[in-house]
Structures are given as structure tokens and as C-alpha cells.
Enzyme design. Structure first.
Site, PDB file in Angstrom:
ATOM      1  N   GLY A 166      47.076  37.563  37.993  1.00  0.00           N
ATOM      2  CA  GLY A 166      48.277  37.769  38.796  1.00  0.00           C
ATOM      3  C   GLY A 166      49.170  38.856  38.253  1.00  0.00           C
ATOM      4  O   GLY A 166      50.388  38.709  38.213  1.00  0.00           O
ATOM      5  N   TYR A 174      43.144  56.421  38.549  1.00  0.00           N
ATOM      6  CA  TYR A 174      43.831  55.934  37.359  1.00  0.00           C
ATOM      7  C   TYR A 174      44.218  57.084  36.433  1.00  0.00           C
ATOM      8  O   TYR A 174      43.365  57.746  35.840  1.00  0.00           O
ATOM      9  CB  TYR A 174      42.960  54.935  36.599  1.00  0.00           C
ATOM     10  CG  TYR A 174      42.545  53.725  37.411  1.00  0.00           C
ATOM     11  CD1 TYR A 174      43.225  53.340  38.559  1.00  0.00           C
ATOM     12  CD2 TYR A 174      41.450  52.958  37.023  1.00  0.00           C
ATOM     13  CE1 TYR A 174      42.835  52.236  39.297  1.00  0.00           C
ATOM     14  CE2 TYR A 174      41.047  51.843  37.759  1.00  0.00           C
ATOM     15  CZ  TYR A 174      41.744  51.499  38.894  1.00  0.00           C
ATOM     16  OH  TYR A 174      41.356  50.401  39.630  1.00  0.00           O
ATOM     17  N   LEU A 198      50.319  35.046  35.505  1.00  0.00           N
ATOM     18  CA  LEU A 198      49.630  33.806  35.157  1.00  0.00           C
ATOM     19  C   LEU A 198      49.378  33.672  33.655  1.00  0.00           C
ATOM     20  O   LEU A 198      49.010  32.596  33.188  1.00  0.00           O
ATOM     21  CB  LEU A 198      48.314  33.699  35.919  1.00  0.00           C
ATOM     22  CG  LEU A 198      48.450  33.565  37.443  1.00  0.00           C
ATOM     23  CD1 LEU A 198      47.104  33.744  38.124  1.00  0.00           C
ATOM     24  CD2 LEU A 198      49.077  32.220  37.812  1.00  0.00           C
ATOM     25  N   HIS A 230      37.576  53.105  47.154  1.00  0.00           N
ATOM     26  CA  HIS A 230      38.760  52.470  46.562  1.00  0.00           C
ATOM     27  C   HIS A 230      39.652  51.843  47.635  1.00  0.00           C
ATOM     28  O   HIS A 230      40.186  50.736  47.448  1.00  0.00           O
ATOM     29  CB  HIS A 230      39.538  53.509  45.760  1.00  0.00           C
ATOM     30  CG  HIS A 230      40.401  52.925  44.706  1.00  0.00           C
ATOM     31  ND1 HIS A 230      40.825  53.640  43.616  1.00  0.00           N
ATOM     32  CD2 HIS A 230      40.948  51.694  44.548  1.00  0.00           C
ATOM     33  CE1 HIS A 230      41.580  52.874  42.833  1.00  0.00           C
ATOM     34  NE2 HIS A 230      41.680  51.681  43.395  1.00  0.00           N
ATOM     35  N   GLY A 247      53.409  36.066  30.280  1.00  0.00           N
ATOM     36  CA  GLY A 247      53.966  37.072  29.384  1.00  0.00           C
ATOM     37  C   GLY A 247      55.137  37.857  29.938  1.00  0.00           C
ATOM     38  O   GLY A 247      55.593  38.817  29.309  1.00  0.00           O
TER      39      GLY A 247
END
Length: 337
Positions: A208, A55, A212, A126, A215
Site C-alpha cells: 500500500g 523510472y 501497510l 506500462h 512506516g
């Protein structure tokens, strides 16, 4: 907030995936906003925090480490190795999946340094590097545990059979994979296998990837750096078809007295006591909605209605494009999902 077990750890049933603060969904927020969100999660009582070497190519661990350091005795800190940023000869950093023992050891030690801690509570592979037997990767992770660098082991996006093989090599504490109303691959085997083996199922992207929560009315607005842009479910052809599912879902949310996001989280948590929801966000308001999902109780009738609405064949498009599918080991539906 209710708690659930991840091996030796008691954690809040809704944790915080920290990826969004540094990676994946377009331009990440500034470091100060990221620190404020982490502080808010701590204030709300969240005890499960998840990051990874990948990340932000290490930036996320550097961000979360100092914020979480004063609270290490009351939180469970998770990170991942085996997929990280590697600089090529041209100086460009690219994502590389590498499960060789020496690489996993280096990834772990780099993560410990960036996080500013002596031990990672839960350390995941990962992605399974399919050129390396899963036993070799997990065996090295087991040695890291024996040396006190990590406290428990996890895997991400592997099949039930691969989980079983790994568990024979060294006890696996958690499987982290995508699971939500519109990504139900877990029901093809891994959810049941986790229950059988006593492995916690940590459901990432329980909203999702924002769909979901309602937005994202127009997927065409996604930027080129947003990981959703190449995903088939967000294509110009498929996304409008998927949007049709939200209106009946919104009616069920109103009936349950909660937001779409809280309903989606609640559904995930109703799938078994071994399931923990791991949403990610950059907004305090969205985090509060996610946490409210732990308080929403759904009747058997409501669960049946949601199950029927989000049958895999009703979803337009696969989870990943071809490259993404090659990188995971999870069971996949023959059509739809």
C-alpha cells in the site's frame, strides 16, 4: 524462497520493484545505496527484478543494468515501455503515455541500450494509450518478441476485458497491477481472468505504498515530489481514518509472528498461485521483512479476519486522484476504493 511461474520463467514469489531507487517517493537514494540494495537482493536469492523507461526518466535502467548483468542467466529482468519521459520544446522532461507502435519500438531499443542487454525477459506496456487500439500496441510488442528483443509480453493496469483483447492478439504472460489489502480492485475481475487465461498476476505496491508497513504515521510529512502527496488516501482528511486500520492489523501480525510488512506480503501471496508480490524499497532491512512474507503461513481464520478488516468500503479515499484514474483501465469500486 518459494518460486512461482511467470510464463516460461520460474521466479521467486517476492520480487524487487526497482522504481524507489530512482523515482517517485521523494528524493531517491544515491547510486551507491541503490547498487548495494540490488546486491543484497541478489544475495538473498531474489530472481525477479522490475524496472521501466519511466523510472528516473531512464536513470533506473542505467542503474540496475550493470549490477544485474553478471547474473542474467539466473534472474528474470523486466522493463516497461509506452510511458516515458519526453523533453518538450522548453527542455523540461515530462511523463508521456504513448502506445503507438513506433514509440514502443523506440522505447524498447532505448531500454535495451540502457540496461546493457540484448534481450528483456518480460516487457510490459506500462499504460494503455487509449487513443491506440490495444491490439496495435500489443501487435508491435509481438514483433519485438519475434525479433528476439524481448522474451515475453506483459500489460499493466488494464481491465479484464482489455487483457482478453490483448491476449487474442498475442499471448500475454503477466499482468502487473496494484494489489494489496487496501487496494483490492483485482478482485473485480482481473485476478480471475488471469487464472482463466494462465497469466501471472504481478502485484505492485503490495504494501500500500508503505502504508501497510506502518512506516508513515503522518502523511503531512510527505514532500512535494512524493507521488503519494496528491493521492486521496494520503490526504489530511482521509489518512487519519485509514491509520485506524493498522492497530487491529498489528495484532494479527503479532499473532502470526511477523512484521506488518511480512503479513501484507503473505496475504497477497495467499490469493492464488498465479500471484507474485512486487514490493519496492531502498532499505535492506525492509527488503528482508518483505522476503520474510513468503515464509509466513496464514490460517483460513487469519485470512478471513484480514479480509473483513480491509473491506473496500473501510478504506477512506480512492487509489488515485482524477488524472491518475484517467490513465488506468482497471476496474474500480463504486465507493471507497
Amino acid at each position: 524462497m518459494q518460486t512461482r511461474k511467470i510464463g516460461p520463467f520460474d521466479v521467486t514469489s517476492v520480487g524487487l520493484g526497482c522504481m524507489n531507487l530512482s523515482h517517485a517517493y521523494g528524493t531517491p537514494p544515491g547510486a551507491e545505496q541503490g547498487r548495494e540494495l540490488l546486491a543484497h537482493a541478489l544475495d538473498r536469492g531474489v530472481t525477479l527484478f522490475d524496472t521501466a523507461a519511466l523510472y528516473g526518466f531512464g536513470a533506473n535502467e542505467t542503474l540496475v543494468g550493470p549490477v544485474l548483468a553478471p547474473h542474467r542467466d539466473r534472474i528474470t529482468l523486466c522493463s516497461k515501455g509506452g510511458m516515458a519521459g519526453v523533453a518538450g520544446d522548453d527542455g523540461v522532461v515530462r511523463r508521456v503515455i504513448d502506445g503507438r507502435p513506433a514509440t514502443l519500438r523506440r522505447n524498447c531499443e532505448d531500454s535495451l541500450r540502457r540496461l546493457g542487454t540484448d534481450v528483456i525477459d518480460l516487457y510490459y506496456l506500462h499504460r494503455w494509450d487509449k487513443s491506440v487500439p490495444i491490439e496495435e500496441s500489443v501487435g508491435e510488442m509481438g514483433r519485438l518478441l519475434q525479433e528476439g528483443k524481448v522474451r515475453a509480453l506483459g500489460l499493466s493496469e488494464v481491465s479484464a476485458d482489455t487483457l482478453t483483447r490483448a491476449h487474442r492478439e498475442h499471448p500475454i504472460t503477466a499482468l502487473q497491477s496494484e494489489y494489496s489489502l487496501w487496494s483490492r480492485n483485482a478482485e473485480l475481475g482481473t485476478l480471475a481472468r488471469c487464472a482463466e487465461l494462465g497469466v501471472a498476476y504481478v502485484a505492485f505496491s503490495p504494501l500500500g505504498r508503505g502504508f501497510l508497513a506502518g512506516g508513515l504515521p503522518d502523511a503531512a510529512t510527505l514532500g512535494d515530489k512524493d507521488v503519494r502527496k496528491p493521492m486521496p488516501r494520503f490526504s489530511a482528511e482521509n489518512y487519519p481514518r485509514n491509520l485506524r486500520l493498522l492497530e487491529p492489523m498489528r495484532a494479527l501480525a503479532e499473532q502470526a509472528g511477523c512484521s506488518l510488512a511480512a503479513l501484507a506480503i503473505a496475504w497477497v501471496l495467499h490469493q492464488g498461485e498465479q500471484v507474485i508480490a512486487l514490493p519496492g524499497t531502498t532499505q535492506r532491512k525492509h527488503l528482508d521483512e518483505d522476503l520474510h512474507g513468503a515464509e509466513v503461513k496464514l490460517s483460513s481464520a487469519q485470512l478471513e479476519q484480514l479480509d473483513a478488516l480491509f473491506q473496500p468500503q473501510a478504506i477512506a479515499g480512492t487509489r488515485y486522484a482524477a488524472q491518475g484514474h484517467r490513465e488506468v483501465d482497471t476496474e474500480e469500486f463504486a465507493t471507497g476504493n
